[in-house]
Scaffold this active site. Structure first.
Site, PDB file in Angstrom:
ATOM      1  CE  LYS A  16     -42.604   3.756  64.707  1.00  0.00           C
ATOM      2  NZ  LYS A  16     -43.311   3.299  63.487  1.00  0.00           N
ATOM      3  N   PRO A  26     -31.610  -0.812  63.603  1.00  0.00           N
ATOM      4  CG  PRO A  26     -32.882  -2.712  64.071  1.00  0.00           C
ATOM      5  CD  PRO A  26     -32.143  -1.596  64.724  1.00  0.00           C
ATOM      6  N   GLY A  57     -39.602  -1.192  61.432  1.00  0.00           N
ATOM      7  CA  GLY A  57     -40.836  -0.931  62.176  1.00  0.00           C
ATOM      8  C   GLY A  57     -40.632  -0.084  63.419  1.00  0.00           C
ATOM      9  CB  ILE A  58     -38.123   0.667  65.740  1.00  0.00           C
ATOM     10  CG1 ILE A  58     -36.842   0.256  65.017  1.00  0.00           C
ATOM     11  CG2 ILE A  58     -38.748  -0.551  66.433  1.00  0.00           C
ATOM     12  CD1 ILE A  58     -35.747  -0.265  65.981  1.00  0.00           C
ATOM     13  N   GLY A  59     -39.153   3.068  63.142  1.00  0.00           N
ATOM     14  CA  GLY A  59     -39.045   4.459  62.712  1.00  0.00           C
ATOM     15  C   GLY A  59     -37.641   4.952  62.476  1.00  0.00           C
ATOM     16  N   GLY A  60     -36.679   4.060  62.280  1.00  0.00           N
ATOM     17  CA  GLY A  60     -35.287   4.488  62.094  1.00  0.00           C
ATOM     18  C   GLY A  60     -35.151   5.719  61.219  1.00  0.00           C
ATOM     19  N   GLY A  61     -35.518   5.594  59.953  1.00  0.00           N
ATOM     20  CA  GLY A  61     -35.349   6.705  59.017  1.00  0.00           C
ATOM     21  C   GLY A  61     -36.197   7.914  59.387  1.00  0.00           C
ATOM     22  CB  SER A  62     -39.725   8.265  60.539  1.00  0.00           C
ATOM     23  OG  SER A  62     -40.217   7.504  59.467  1.00  0.00           O
ATOM     24  CG  ASP A  95     -44.018   6.075  61.155  1.00  0.00           C
ATOM     25  OD1 ASP A  95     -45.193   6.212  61.550  1.00  0.00           O
ATOM     26  OD2 ASP A  95     -43.462   4.977  61.009  1.00  0.00           O
TER      27      ASP A  95
HETATM   28  O1  C5P Z   1     -45.016   7.444  54.512  1.00  0.00           O
HETATM   29  P1  C5P Z   1     -44.024   6.332  54.442  1.00  0.00           P
HETATM   30  O2  C5P Z   1     -43.018   6.543  53.346  1.00  0.00           O
HETATM   31  O3  C5P Z   1     -43.388   6.010  55.751  1.00  0.00           O
HETATM   32  O4  C5P Z   1     -44.858   5.036  54.067  1.00  0.00           O
HETATM   33  C1  C5P Z   1     -44.313   3.916  53.438  1.00  0.00           C
HETATM   34  C2  C5P Z   1     -45.439   3.142  52.758  1.00  0.00           C
HETATM   35  O5  C5P Z   1     -46.308   2.602  53.732  1.00  0.00           O
HETATM   36  C3  C5P Z   1     -46.313   3.946  51.851  1.00  0.00           C
HETATM   37  O6  C5P Z   1     -45.792   4.007  50.552  1.00  0.00           O
HETATM   38  C4  C5P Z   1     -47.624   3.180  51.889  1.00  0.00           C
HETATM   39  O7  C5P Z   1     -47.563   2.062  51.041  1.00  0.00           O
HETATM   40  C5  C5P Z   1     -47.648   2.656  53.306  1.00  0.00           C
HETATM   41  N1  C5P Z   1     -48.421   3.514  54.229  1.00  0.00           N
HETATM   42  C6  C5P Z   1     -49.808   3.513  54.153  1.00  0.00           C
HETATM   43  N2  C5P Z   1     -50.527   4.291  55.010  1.00  0.00           N
HETATM   44  C7  C5P Z   1     -49.923   5.036  55.953  1.00  0.00           C
HETATM   45  C8  C5P Z   1     -48.508   5.039  56.046  1.00  0.00           C
HETATM   46  C9  C5P Z   1     -47.789   4.269  55.169  1.00  0.00           C
HETATM   47  O8  C5P Z   1     -50.383   2.836  53.310  1.00  0.00           O
HETATM   48  N3  C5P Z   1     -50.646   5.785  56.785  1.00  0.00           N
END
Ligand code: C5P
Length: 273
Positions: A10, A89, A93-98, A127
């Site tokens: 992503k 990787p 920042g490219i959404g690997g896990g998501s 994500d």
């Molecule tokens: O939702 P996810 O687990 O991917 O997000 C990781 C962390 O990124 C969250 O715990 C939060 O600190 C931050 N985050 C945020 N606002 C978002 C998405 C993520 O603050 N819209």
């Protein structure tokens, strides 16, 4: 009985942080596209849950309920043996896990002949909703509002310098949390109008990520200096950056040259849809 789904990388072509909710989550306005490089998830009906991670990026990837694939599969309530072939990787920042989680939901839906439970999306991270669409979209809210878009394919090089920038730390280091939304996408003018527009958008997480890991600035300068590079920016909360090119051949040439100079970086040419 098995089912396989592709988990594309992503890329946030633009990522504006427009506010912060009382619960700490940030409001976003982002243009997202998906690459033809990624991971592959296979699920097979089994008597108990298991997860096997293979591929060049398998090292360090959790093989239990810490992995979003596992949690995504569990939302169906039927145990499966999951194989995750890992090429992207992690935490980059490219959404690997998501994207892996979204691919697991797609594979499970096919295996069980039913759509994935909508509430699955509430628990898997911000994500994941856009990753279930897996093609160009505008993402807003905290990531929960997804509007699919039709955009011309983009040819890109992705570079990850191998440093960790934990997403919560990047958001924390952001000084200005109320920034303008993206402006309206051009309706005409083709590729040039799109690029002109994209130049005027931002990734608000790029400056705080660079403050945490200055090598990201080096990656961006390096990408900007490659022949034919039209725009270079960081994706998500980093550290992966991308540059856009007019065609795939230019992207492939740039990727080859970069690999020669920076053998320790993860570098790939790709096409975004
Ligand atoms: O939702 P996810 O687990 O991917 O997000 C990781 C962390 O990124 C969250 O715990 C939060 O600190 C931050 N985050 C945020 N606002 C978002 C998405 C993520 O603050 N819209």
């Amino acid at each position: 009985m098995t089912s396989t789904a592709f988990a594309p990388a992503k890329i946030n072509l633009a990522l504006h942080v427009t506010g912060q909710r009382e619960d700490g989550y940030h409001l976003l306005d982002s243009l997202v596209m998906f690459a033809d490089v990624g991971d592959t998830v296979t699920v097979r009906a089994a008597s108990e849950m298991s997860l096997c991670v293979t591929g060049p990026r398998a090292e360090g990837v959790p093989t239990d309920a810490r992995n979003l694939c596992w949690r995504a599969a569990e939302t169906f309530g039927c145990p499966v043996a999951i194989t995750l072939d890992k090429h992207l990787p992690a935490m980059a920042g490219i959404g690997g896990g998501s994207s892996d989680a979204a691919a697991t939901l797609r594979a499970m839906a096919e295996l069980h002949h039913r759509p994935f439970p909508r509430q699955a999306l509430d628990r898997l991270g911000a994500d994941v909703p856009v990753c279930t669409v897996a093609h160009a979209a505008r993402m807003s809210g905290i990531g929960d509002v997804v509007q699919p878009l039709v955009l011309p394919p983009q040819h890109a090089v992705l570079v990850n310098p191998g440093v960790d920038v934990p997403t919560p730390q990047v958001f924390k280091a952001l000084t200005q949390k109320r920034n303008p939304e993206m402006t309206a996408l051009p309706e005409a003018g083709g590729a040039d109008a799109f690029l002109d527009w994209l130049h005027k958008q931002r990734n608000d997480l790029q400056p705080p990520a660079i403050a945490l890991q200055p090598v990201i600035a080096t990656v961006l300068d390096t990408l900007r200096a490659t022949p034919g590079s039209r725009l270079a920016r960081m994706s998500g909360s980093g550290a992966t950056c991308f540059a856009l090119y007019d065609d795939r051949a230019a992207a492939e040439t740039a990727a080859r040259a970069l690999r020669g100079t920076w053998p320790q970086w993860w570098i790939t040419a790709c096409t975004l849809h």
